[in-house]
Design an enzyme around this catalytic site. Structure first.
Site, PDB file in Angstrom:
ATOM      1  N   GLY A 282     -42.791   9.529  33.686  1.00 16.46           N
ATOM      2  CA  GLY A 282     -41.759   8.725  34.561  1.00 16.46           C
ATOM      3  C   GLY A 282     -41.449   7.265  33.847  1.00 16.46           C
ATOM      4  O   GLY A 282     -41.257   7.398  32.728  1.00 16.46           O
ATOM      5  N   SER A 283     -41.291   6.462  34.688  1.00  8.08           N
ATOM      6  CA  SER A 283     -40.734   5.299  34.434  1.00  8.08           C
ATOM      7  C   SER A 283     -41.675   4.561  33.105  1.00  8.08           C
ATOM      8  O   SER A 283     -41.435   3.297  32.742  1.00  8.08           O
ATOM      9  CB  SER A 283     -40.576   4.258  35.237  1.00  8.08           C
ATOM     10  OG  SER A 283     -39.595   5.002  36.360  1.00  8.08           O
ATOM     11  N   THR A 284     -42.980   4.801  33.287  1.00 10.38           N
ATOM     12  CA  THR A 284     -43.796   4.255  32.380  1.00 10.38           C
ATOM     13  C   THR A 284     -43.171   4.223  30.845  1.00 10.38           C
ATOM     14  O   THR A 284     -43.675   3.387  30.005  1.00 10.38           O
ATOM     15  CB  THR A 284     -45.361   4.778  32.414  1.00 10.38           C
ATOM     16  OG1 THR A 284     -45.277   6.363  31.966  1.00 10.38           O
ATOM     17  CG2 THR A 284     -46.174   4.557  33.534  1.00 10.38           C
ATOM     18  N   VAL A 285     -42.331   5.155  30.522  1.00  7.55           N
ATOM     19  CA  VAL A 285     -42.034   5.035  29.181  1.00  7.55           C
ATOM     20  C   VAL A 285     -40.417   4.461  28.937  1.00  7.55           C
ATOM     21  O   VAL A 285     -40.076   4.479  27.929  1.00  7.55           O
ATOM     22  CB  VAL A 285     -41.822   6.711  28.604  1.00  7.55           C
ATOM     23  CG1 VAL A 285     -43.068   7.496  28.630  1.00  7.55           C
ATOM     24  CG2 VAL A 285     -40.597   7.483  29.564  1.00  7.55           C
TER      25      VAL A 285
END
Length: 589
Positions: A282-285
């Site tokens: 998800g948004s961690t990348v």
């Protein structure tokens, strides 16, 4: 003729004396050697001595795994049998049913049968006092883990034969186990050792000092367990790395197991989820997408992106933000985790730009820890020719990573763009790495990530008082039989601190929280903050001069710079592509 008589008598006497001398010689000399040999054949035995398995220490010398002497009770069914009374008496002492004992010695063709493995010295003494013919005792070692379930997934365990099965015990089994030896012993008529006659060579196992810090491990395990229970989650993982060396300082999973309990070793808690389970990140990348944008040369942290009207179509796929955020900077795209903003940036970059950054960050390959079951996740370039493929990749769908891989990615960001392998052994020198990103670009992304933990970002609960923290939330839906399931989520937070000079990289993953909150900013971020705060204090890291990231520190400074520049020139456009030209109601123009 008289002399003949005397000669005969003399000859007879000499013969008798010679015969007596021979008898005496045979009795005293050869007979003694013969009897000695026969006696030794009966009473002297060579017995095996198990090698003492090496001790596992944490980085400060605390015991994590040690071998303790135990005894195993056995007999030779081909030479002895047990009566019903003996079975009952022996079963009571060994706490084994007589029927079970009878089954173990039922095959009279066997030369060796265990009655019970790894009994205490007290039970061994009680068995010997019974004096049951044919029942013997064998010295062995049993592995003991002082920290039990707290360190189970990184230290691992051995089986009943002292062979490594999981964790460090498995990875370094050949180094730890040593080589068994033997000794010659004198036995009495009850087959008990009377005297040790000599020892043959044996190689003791080598001790190992691992990178784990037991103080940090206890804190991490406690907070993770509390979070999984509080959020009624399916499972959870936490990994803490030394930002300067890549050493694993703490690794915890929930559920866990107690390696000292043989029955618990077959539970579902044995799996080391931190290295085996892969999730869509998800948004961690998204920081990697921002890094790809900076590398293009057309973006800075202040480049604006028009996210109006709060949604965008990519083909038939609707991508939307919770609200219309309007025109925001690249830094604000990260701080607010704007799906629309990331989508527009990804479509503006070259086809393989984001994929290339992810490859250099280490996705799709082994993190290098060597822990058993370590998986690579999935990263493929198959859909890069499709706009929706590039878009979903940019905000963390369409690929899978393990918590360890995600931690290694943020280790690269914390190291200023130098990629290192993670390690579980204590390092005396810093490990060399490979520069994969330009340091200036990585430092700019790090400054943007500080806004994420500000009061205007998605993870103010990840802030640590007195320290500047950089990190990113992630909340992904899990795939079920019918597609993505709105009822099953993974909450993530990944980051490092202090942001200006990172010492610790920390990743928290809470799998399928079922409480009121499900997002990374509400579920995983608070765990990050508590574990990070305690770790920084334990390691004696001096607080920053500035408070944790706030609008007055990171965001306000950024806005002030923009305000000053606006008096001299117009703010930069969205890489020269206004929204009305790129998108319309039906999708991409």
């Amino acid at each position: 003729m008289k002399w003949r008589h005397y000669m005969l008598v003399a000859f007879f006497m000499i013969s008798v004396v010679g015969l007596l001398a021979r008898v005496a010689y045979l009795s005293v000399t050869e007979r003694r050697d013969f009897l000695k040999q026969r006696g030794e054949a009966i009473a002297v035995r060579t017995v095996s001595i198990p090698a003492h398995r090496g001790v596992i220490y944490d980085r400060h010398g605390e015991l994590l795994a040690v071998s303790t002497p135990v005894h195993s009770i056995w007999m030779d069914p081909s030479k002895a049998t047990l009566s019903a009374d003996e079975l009952a008496t022996l079963g009571e002492v060994l706490r084994v049913s007589p029927a079970a004992l009878e089954r173990r010695v039922a095959n009279s063709g066997r030369r060796f049968a265990y009655l019970k493995r790894h009994v205490s010295p007290e039970i061994d003494r009680a068995v010997r006092e019974l004096g049951i013919d044919g029942v013997r005792s064998l010295s062995e070692y049993r592995r003991f883990y002082p920290a039990a379930e707290t360190t189970a997934h990184i230290v691992g365990m051995t089986n009943i034969d002292d062979v490594g099965q999981e964790g460090i015990e498995f990875t370094f089994d050949s180094l730890l186990k040593g080589k068994p030896g033997s000794k010659r012993v004198l036995l009495d008529n009850h087959r008990r050792t009377v005297e040790e006659l000599g020892f043959l060579d044996r190689d003791m196992g080598n001790d190992i000092t691992v990178s784990l810090d037991l103080r940090l491990q206890f804190s991490a395990y406690r907070e993770l367990k509390s979070a999984v229970e509080h959020n009624n989650a399916e499972s959870g993982s936490l990994i803490m790395l030394n930002a300067r060396t890549g050493e694993v300082l703490a690794l915890a999973n929930q559920p866990s197991y107690n390696p000292n309990n043989t029955a618990a070793r077959v539970s579902k808690g044995v799996r080391n989820r931190a290295v085996t389970d892969a999730y869509e990140p998800g948004s961690t990348v998204k920081p990697l997408t921002a890094l790809a944008a900076l590398e293009s040369g057309r973006y800075t942290s202040e480049t604006t992106v028009d996210t109006s009207p709060g949604h965008v179509f990519v083909g038939r796929k609707l991508i939307e933000d919770p609200s219309n955020r309007g025109v925001i900077t690249l830094a604000q795209v990260l701080a607010k985790s704007s799906q629309v903003g990331i989508t527009k940036i990804a479509l503006d970059l070259r086809q393989d730009a984001v994929f290339d950054v992810m490859v250099r960050a280490g996705f799709g390959e082994s993190p290098g820890s060597g822990l058993p079951g370590e998986t690579f996740g999935v990263l493929t370039s198959q859909d890069l020719d499709k706009p929706i493929g590039r878009t979903t990749l940019a905000y963390g769908y369409g690929l899978t990573v393990t918590p360890m891989q995600l931690a290694r990615c943020y280790l690269t960001l914390a190291s200023g763009g130098v990629r290192r392998s993670v390690g579980v052994l204590k390092q005396t020198v810093d490990l060399a790495g490979i520069r994969v990103f330009e340091e200036g670009h990585v430092r700019e992304v790090s400054r943007m990530l500080e806004q994420v933990v500000s009061t205007v970002g998605t993870a103010p609960k990840a802030a640590v008082r007195g320290y500047r923290v950089a990190g990113k939330t992630g909340t992904t839906r899990k795939v079920s039989a019918g597609g993505y399931d709105d009822g099953r989520h993974v909450a993530l937070f990944a980051g490092f601190a202090p942001a200006a000079d990172p010492r610790i990289v920390l990743v928290v993953v809470i799998n399928e929280p079922r409480g009121v909150a499900i997002g990374g900013g509400s579920v995983a971020a608070p765990v990050f903050a508590r574990v990070m705060a305690r770790a920084l204090r334990i390691l004696g890291v001096a607080p920053d001069h500035l408070a944790p990231a706030t609008p007055e520190s990171t965001l306000a400074a950024s806005l002030l710079a923009r305000l000053r520049s606006s008096t001299a020139q117009q703010p930069p456009a969205v890489a020269g592509f206004p929204t009305r030209r790129l998108f319309h109601e039906g999708g991409v123009a």
